[in-house]
Scaffold this motif. Structure first.
Motif, mmCIF file in Angstrom:
data_model
loop_
_atom_site.group_PDB
_atom_site.id
_atom_site.type_symbol
_atom_site.label_atom_id
_atom_site.label_comp_id
_atom_site.label_asym_id
_atom_site.label_seq_id
_atom_site.Cartn_x
_atom_site.Cartn_y
_atom_site.Cartn_z
ATOM 1 N N ASP A 39 0.865 -1.169 0.000
ATOM 2 C CA ASP A 39 0.000 0.000 0.000
ATOM 3 C C ASP A 39 0.908 1.227 0.000
ATOM 4 O OD1 ASP A 39 -2.143 1.770 0.305
ATOM 5 O OD2 ASP A 39 -2.134 1.567 2.489
ATOM 6 N N VAL A 40 0.777 2.067 -1.018
ATOM 7 C CA VAL A 40 1.610 3.276 -1.127
ATOM 8 C C VAL A 40 0.784 4.433 -0.568
ATOM 9 C CG1 VAL A 40 3.025 4.686 -2.663
ATOM 10 C CG2 VAL A 40 2.650 2.262 -3.193
ATOM 11 N N ARG A 41 0.827 4.587 0.751
ATOM 12 C CA ARG A 41 -0.037 5.576 1.408
ATOM 13 C C ARG A 41 0.459 7.012 1.273
ATOM 14 N NH1 ARG A 41 2.762 6.637 5.820
ATOM 15 N NH2 ARG A 41 3.955 4.975 6.761
ATOM 16 N N SER A 42 1.730 7.210 0.963
ATOM 17 C CA SER A 42 2.258 8.583 0.891
ATOM 18 C C SER A 42 1.683 9.380 -0.283
ATOM 19 C CB SER A 42 3.780 8.564 0.822
ATOM 20 O OG SER A 42 4.207 7.835 -0.301
ATOM 21 N N ILE A 43 1.022 8.731 -1.235
ATOM 22 C CA ILE A 43 0.420 9.445 -2.370
ATOM 23 C C ILE A 43 -1.061 9.754 -2.107
ATOM 24 C CG2 ILE A 43 -0.079 9.323 -4.856
ATOM 25 C CD1 ILE A 43 2.326 7.617 -5.250
ATOM 26 N N ARG A 44 -1.658 9.120 -1.126
ATOM 27 C CA ARG A 44 -3.079 9.348 -0.835
ATOM 28 C C ARG A 44 -3.370 10.808 -0.543
ATOM 29 N NH1 ARG A 44 -4.493 4.745 3.552
ATOM 30 N NH2 ARG A 44 -4.192 2.947 2.206
ATOM 31 N N GLY A 45 -4.485 11.282 -1.071
ATOM 32 C CA GLY A 45 -4.935 12.643 -0.791
ATOM 33 C C GLY A 45 -4.254 13.718 -1.612
ATOM 34 N N VAL A 46 -3.382 13.328 -2.517
ATOM 35 C CA VAL A 46 -2.658 14.293 -3.355
ATOM 36 C C VAL A 46 -3.263 14.258 -4.755
ATOM 37 C CG1 VAL A 46 -0.393 14.992 -4.229
ATOM 38 C CG2 VAL A 46 -0.569 13.866 -2.003
ATOM 39 N N GLY A 47 -3.434 15.427 -5.354
ATOM 40 C CA GLY A 47 -4.026 15.530 -6.684
ATOM 41 C C GLY A 47 -2.999 15.413 -7.795
ATOM 42 N N VAL A 48 -3.457 14.947 -8.944
ATOM 43 C CA VAL A 48 -2.618 14.857 -10.137
ATOM 44 C C VAL A 48 -2.439 16.274 -10.678
ATOM 45 C CG1 VAL A 48 -2.412 13.942 -12.477
ATOM 46 C CG2 VAL A 48 -3.442 12.537 -10.668
ATOM 47 N N GLN B 1 -7.423 14.939 -10.485
ATOM 48 C CA GLN B 1 -8.030 13.866 -9.700
ATOM 49 C C GLN B 1 -7.176 13.617 -8.453
ATOM 50 O OE1 GLN B 1 -10.938 11.984 -10.235
ATOM 51 N NE2 GLN B 1 -11.317 13.624 -11.716
ATOM 52 N N VAL B 2 -7.811 13.407 -7.323
ATOM 53 C CA VAL B 2 -7.120 13.154 -6.066
ATOM 54 C C VAL B 2 -6.967 11.645 -5.882
ATOM 55 C CG1 VAL B 2 -7.244 13.386 -3.547
ATOM 56 C CG2 VAL B 2 -7.955 15.283 -5.030
ATOM 57 N N VAL B 3 -5.767 11.219 -5.552
ATOM 58 C CA VAL B 3 -5.479 9.801 -5.370
ATOM 59 C C VAL B 3 -6.079 9.330 -4.047
ATOM 60 C CG1 VAL B 3 -3.650 8.086 -5.077
ATOM 61 C CG2 VAL B 3 -3.368 9.947 -6.736
ATOM 62 N N ALA B 4 -6.878 8.275 -4.115
ATOM 63 C CA ALA B 4 -7.473 7.691 -2.916
ATOM 64 C C ALA B 4 -6.696 6.470 -2.447
ATOM 65 C CB ALA B 4 -8.927 7.307 -3.180
ATOM 66 N N GLU B 5 -6.093 5.731 -3.392
ATOM 67 C CA GLU B 5 -5.385 4.509 -3.026
ATOM 68 C C GLU B 5 -4.433 4.101 -4.149
ATOM 69 O OE1 GLU B 5 -6.565 0.023 -1.560
ATOM 70 O OE2 GLU B 5 -7.910 1.042 -2.948
ATOM 71 N N VAL B 6 -3.262 3.642 -3.759
ATOM 72 C CA VAL B 6 -2.311 3.036 -4.691
ATOM 73 C C VAL B 6 -1.927 1.692 -4.102
ATOM 74 C CG1 VAL B 6 -0.055 3.203 -5.803
ATOM 75 C CG2 VAL B 6 -1.409 5.276 -5.446
ATOM 76 N N HIS B 7 -2.166 0.629 -4.866
ATOM 77 C CA HIS B 7 -1.872 -0.725 -4.394
ATOM 78 C C HIS B 7 -1.026 -1.447 -5.437
ATOM 79 C CE1 HIS B 7 -2.364 -4.505 -2.283
ATOM 80 N NE2 HIS B 7 -2.622 -5.061 -3.454
ATOM 81 N N VAL B 8 0.041 -2.055 -4.975
ATOM 82 C CA VAL B 8 0.911 -2.870 -5.809
ATOM 83 C C VAL B 8 0.788 -4.304 -5.305
ATOM 84 C CG1 VAL B 8 3.299 -3.324 -6.481
ATOM 85 C CG2 VAL B 8 2.508 -0.962 -6.190
ATOM 86 N N SER B 9 0.322 -5.196 -6.172
ATOM 87 C CA SER B 9 0.167 -6.588 -5.750
ATOM 88 C C SER B 9 1.511 -7.299 -5.798
ATOM 89 C CB SER B 9 -0.837 -7.317 -6.643
ATOM 90 O OG SER B 9 -0.289 -7.512 -7.933
ATOM 91 N N ASP B 10 1.624 -8.373 -5.037
ATOM 92 C CA ASP B 10 2.853 -9.167 -5.045
ATOM 93 C C ASP B 10 3.178 -9.700 -6.439
ATOM 94 O OD1 ASP B 10 3.516 -8.876 -2.347
ATOM 95 O OD2 ASP B 10 2.276 -10.579 -1.751
ATOM 96 N N SER B 11 2.154 -9.863 -7.269
ATOM 97 C CA SER B 11 2.367 -10.366 -8.627
ATOM 98 C C SER B 11 2.940 -9.304 -9.558
ATOM 99 C CB SER B 11 1.056 -10.903 -9.205
ATOM 100 O OG SER B 11 0.130 -9.843 -9.364
ATOM 101 N N GLY B 12 2.845 -8.013 -9.172
ATOM 102 C CA GLY B 12 3.390 -6.936 -9.995
ATOM 103 C C GLY B 12 2.355 -6.088 -10.701
ATOM 104 N N ALA B 13 1.083 -6.244 -10.360
ATOM 105 C CA ALA B 13 0.033 -5.400 -10.936
ATOM 106 C C ALA B 13 -0.084 -4.110 -10.113
ATOM 107 C CB ALA B 13 -1.296 -6.140 -10.940
ATOM 108 N N LEU B 14 -0.432 -3.020 -10.784
ATOM 109 C CA LEU B 14 -0.604 -1.719 -10.137
ATOM 110 C C LEU B 14 -2.063 -1.297 -10.261
ATOM 111 C CD1 LEU B 14 0.536 0.984 -8.932
ATOM 112 C CD2 LEU B 14 0.846 1.724 -11.304
ATOM 113 N N LYS B 15 -2.645 -0.862 -9.141
ATOM 114 C CA LYS B 15 -4.015 -0.355 -9.127
ATOM 115 C C LYS B 15 -4.008 1.002 -8.438
ATOM 116 C CE LYS B 15 -6.213 -4.874 -9.022
ATOM 117 N NZ LYS B 15 -6.577 -4.908 -10.398
ATOM 118 N N VAL B 16 -4.516 2.010 -9.147
ATOM 119 C CA VAL B 16 -4.619 3.355 -8.593
ATOM 120 C C VAL B 16 -6.101 3.727 -8.610
ATOM 121 C CG1 VAL B 16 -3.881 5.765 -8.772
ATOM 122 C CG2 VAL B 16 -2.359 3.928 -9.567
ATOM 123 N N ARG B 17 -6.626 4.065 -7.448
ATOM 124 C CA ARG B 17 -8.024 4.492 -7.337
ATOM 125 C C ARG B 17 -8.044 5.975 -6.984
ATOM 126 N NH1 ARG B 17 -11.537 4.687 -3.180
ATOM 127 N NH2 ARG B 17 -10.082 3.650 -1.793
#
Length: 134
Positions: A13-22, A74-90
């Motif tokens: 979980d990449v929490r340091s990007i949460r709440g920051v806008g693009v 857009q404001v970042v709500a969540e950045v998740h990197v799976s162990d398999s190597g997929a990236l999900k940004v909400r």
């Protein structure tokens, strides 16, 4: 971790990007999102989703690049990197960016303040690096 990356059950979980806008979207041979002092680069095909509509996007392939610009502010709500190597940004506005595992090459990079980097390993997995000043 003190760099804003926390281990969770199925990845990171990449929490340091949460709440920051693009603040900037740049598209060349890769797509770059500048999020405060952080950044996300997408090198491979990905999917951008909002309101039940999904769009295949790919900077190098010049696919749906007009949709990528909708991420500006857009404001970042969540950045998740799976162990398999997929990236999900909400994003708080309902958008979602999904970058799947790629069998070859580099699919994406997450850079935190230009010092901490997370990237996938070709074919699956995740690599983290810390650029030290010196």
């Amino acid at each position: 971790m003190r760099n804003g990356i926390d281990r969770v059950e199925d990845g990171w979980d990449v929490r340091s990007i949460r709440g920051v806008g693009v603040g900037e979207v740049a598209v060349g041979s890769v797509m770059r999102l500048h999020i405060g002092s952080h950044g996300i680069e997408v090198h491979s095909p990905a999917e951008l989703t909002a309101g039940g509509e999904g769009y295949a996007i790919h900077a190098a392939g010049r696919i749906n690049l007009d949709k990528v610009t909708l991420l500006l502010d857009q404001v970042v709500a969540e950045v998740h990197v799976s162990d398999s190597g997929a990236l999900k940004v909400r994003f708080a506005g309902g958008w979602r960016l999904d970058v799947p595992v790629v069998p070859e090459g580099l699919g994406w990079i997450v850079a935190l303040r230009g010092r901490h980097f997370i990237s996938p390993v070709a074919g699956g997995g995740v690599r983290m690096s810390d650029r030290r000043s010196g």
